[in-house]
Scaffold this active site. Structure first.
Site, PDB file in Angstrom:
ATOM      1  N   LYS A  60      39.189  45.802  34.660  1.00 50.07           N
ATOM      2  CA  LYS A  60      40.351  45.060  34.174  1.00 50.07           C
ATOM      3  C   LYS A  60      40.356  44.998  32.656  1.00 50.07           C
ATOM      4  CE  LYS A  60      40.528  41.486  37.376  1.00 50.07           C
ATOM      5  NZ  LYS A  60      40.941  40.136  37.795  1.00 50.07           N
TER       6      LYS A  60
ATOM      7  N   GLU B 299      41.014  36.777  40.578  1.00 55.01           N
ATOM      8  CA  GLU B 299      41.147  35.906  39.418  1.00 55.01           C
ATOM      9  C   GLU B 299      42.452  36.300  38.732  1.00 55.01           C
ATOM     10  OE1 GLU B 299      38.497  36.490  36.127  1.00 55.01           O
ATOM     11  OE2 GLU B 299      39.039  34.572  35.224  1.00 55.01           O
TER      12      GLU B 299
ATOM     13  N   ARG C 189      32.311  48.885  45.373  1.00 56.74           N
ATOM     14  CA  ARG C 189      33.687  48.947  44.893  1.00 56.74           C
ATOM     15  C   ARG C 189      34.158  50.387  44.809  1.00 56.74           C
ATOM     16  NH1 ARG C 189      34.262  46.693  39.262  1.00 56.74           N
ATOM     17  NH2 ARG C 189      33.964  44.979  40.574  1.00 56.74           N
TER      18      ARG C 189
END
Length: 560
Positions: free
Chosen positions: A276, A36, A266
């Site tokens: 983020k 994104e 992850r």
RNA sequence: UGACCCAUAGUAUAAUUGGCAGUACAGCGGAUUUUGGUUCCGUUAGUCUAGGUUCGAGUCCUAGUGGGUCAGCCA
């Protein structure tokens, strides 16, 4: 053992091989990397990029780069530029053009109309609060919306008017009609579209409704012909919905191949944060200088710090792929850079914290050029000439007035070799008014010259040095971990910012370096002998070089 | 008082799918070394618990424990 080692597959490779076997194929998979564009890529994304691209390479396929740009309020074209640069820098080439979820907005709309006609989607006029309340909680079922059983005609009409911008933001949504009592919250009539009167950087003002992630993602995969859609663990609960949407659409629009979502854990790295949101916060609140600050775990930060693409790829391969929550030790990342830079970085000499040495028996005014190899690990790298003189700088920490027995460096009356030059002996220690050592008077052994040493003297220590008359001067930035706690964002009662390391950056404005560094350019990497690996920072201006310390050398003599 | 996922040395990850628990990083010890680097050799340390199936279980079954995810009109 080597043969079994090569055969060992991670669980995703096992799934892919099984899929290929079932279809009687030997290759031809299509993966994708779907960021994104609302932030910079970090080392965790690097793991995903390496996974997706290397899988495709291994199984004769390709990897698409697709921006998941379904939320115009947080996304920005600035990020799409940076992300492309990072992926390319890592050494990967994506399949065909850059793709965007927004490329499929028309198709998605058409599919949504299809679901409405099947009676599988409806426009809900409930408020945000009502929808939240009626969704229930994980441990108790929700209840159905009063708008759930509108006619197909009414839904079609309302949905069309949502698209044309007739209604206010938040006044209506399109929902899939699934099961408000499902134990899986994502199946309780998930929202497909919300009204957003926002300008999109690619589609402009064409749309007043934007698709939610779940509605956009799987369909984008399917439209591109993705075979294996690999994502992180938190999307595991979304998989039933991913499959449900595909099941519905396939009743009027079959997909070949039909994509399969696979989740893996992850990457987490200790002594840093990886979300983020928190990275953005560090940038916005000025705790670091930007997304590419060399202390950031971003790809651009690591690049600026001096990490090579190969070192990051090797790191990503080494951390492994599994479904278990993990925290990787930063030492593995550091090992990966040292391993690569040891083989590739030219050696030079730089004195970070100088102490002057005068060689009393070396003729005044005399200089000589000493031949020193550029990299003992790489014979092809050749050698360079380094000027020697009567006055030199050595590292202040390489001298001790009262050294312990195991200290191999300089002390009163002790001998050491100057790298690539002569053996010297410390005769006299000169101090300033405050009692601080300001200079060393030494004598050298002319017959001990490197390469033609007939002195027969054995020394245990070798020091790096820089000749005073020819020394260059640069700025050096030393970095330490950004956080002092191994898991700064894993404390219930404390904010991660409380663990910021106040000494994560140390600037040395005047560092003496050998003259060969004059020709260094931004991005060049070196090993400053005995001190670590350093990289020329973009802040350098002409002759004024700025070096970032990528990582220290491994220290077998752990002092400090 | 739910559903789903996960559990192997300090960390991460393997184990030919039920057959001698291995590898990497980190640690420790040694050799080599004109970088206390590199390289080489050695070494410490592990299957969450309890049952069950089996000649044989890290692997299969049951229960427990621990960790994670899910209640955005974010992705």
């Amino acid at each position: 053992m080597n043969t079994t080692e090569e055969k060992s597959l991670n669980f995703i490779e096992q799934i892919i091989e099984e899929d290929l076997r079932k279809e009687g194929k030997t290759g031809g998979i299509l993966t994708r990397f779907p960021p994104e564009p609302n932030g910079f890529l970090h080392i965790g994304h690097a793991k995903s990029i390496v996974l997706n691209f290397s899988l495709a390479q291994k199984y004769g396929g390709a990897t698409n780069l697709r921006f998941d740009d379904t939320n115009p309020v947080t996304e920005d074209t600035r990020y799409v530029e940076a992300i492309q640069e990072d992926v390319r820098w890592l050494g990967y080439e994506w399949n065909g053009p850059v793709r965007y979820a927004s490329d499929y907005f028309d198709k998605l709309y058409e599919f949504a109309v299809g679901l409405i006609k099947m009676g599988k989607a409806y426009v809900d006029d409930s408020s945000l609060e009502e929808i939240r309340r009626m969704r229930g909680v994980p441990t108790a079922p929700g209840e159905e919306s009063p708008y759930r059983n509108r006619s197909v005609e009414e839904n079609l009409d309302l949905f069309e008017r949502m698209r044309s911008g007739e209604f206010e933001e938040g006044s209506r949504v399109l929902r899939a009609k699934i099961d408000m009592a499902s134990p899986n919250m994502h199946l309780r009539d998930p929202i497909m579209y919300r009204i957003l009167h926002k300008h999109h950087y690619r589609t402009g003002d064409k749309w007043h409704i934007y698709p939610m992630y779940d509605w956009a993602h799987g369909q984008s995969d399917a439209l591109e012909g993705i075979t294996h859609s690999i994502c992180t663990l938190e999307f595991e609960v979304h998989r039933p919905l991913y499959d449900w949407y595909l099941d519905q659409i396939e009743t009027f629009h079959p997909f070949h191949p039909r994509p399969k979502q696979i989740e893996f854990a992850r990457l987490n790295l200790n002594y840093t944060v990886m979300s983020k949101r928190k990275l953005l916060q560090l940038v916005n609140e000025g705790h670091v200088k930007g997304w590419d600050d060399p202390r950031m775990p971003t790809i651009s930060g690591l690049r600026r710090r001096g990490y090579s693409p190969a070192s990051i790829r090797n790191f990503a391969e080494r951390v492994g792929i599994a479904k278990r929550e993990n925290v990787i030790d930063v030492s593995l990342l550091e090992f990966s850079v040292r391993e690569d830079l040891n083989k590739t970085a030219p050696r030079v000499m730089a004195v970070l914290n100088p102490l002057k040495v005068v060689i009393t028996n070396y003729p005044e005014g005399q200089t000589e050029e000493l031949e020193i190899e550029n990299n003992p690990e790489d014979p092809a790298s050749g050698s360079r000439k380094v000027p020697f003189a009567r006055e030199l700088y050595i590292e202040r920490e390489d001298f001790m007035e009262n050294p312990p027995k195991k200290f191999f460096r300089l002390g009163p009356g002790r001998k050491v070799r100057l790298k690539g030059a002569y053996i010297i002996q410390c005769d006299e220690v000169i101090k300033d008014g405050e009692g601080k050592v300001s200079e060393l008077r030494c004598t050298y052994y002319p017959e001990s010259r490197s390469g033609s040493d007939t002195s027969g003297i054995k020394v245990k220590g070798t020091l790096h040095w820089v000749a005073v008359p020819t020394a260059g001067m640069v700025e050096v930035r030393l970095y330490d971990r950004l956080f002092m706690d191994p898991e700064p964002d894993n404390h219930k009662d404390r904010d991660f910012l409380e663990f910021l390391n106040p000494d994560s950056l140390q600037v040395l404005p005047e560092v003496y370096v050998e003259p060969s560094l004059k020709s260094a350019r931004v991005g060049d990497r070196f090993q400053f002998m005995r001190k670590g690996y350093f990289c020329v920072d973009p802040d350098s201006k002409g002759e004024q070089l700025v070096f970032n310390r990528t990582v220290t050398l491994r220290d077998g003599w752990k002092k400090r």
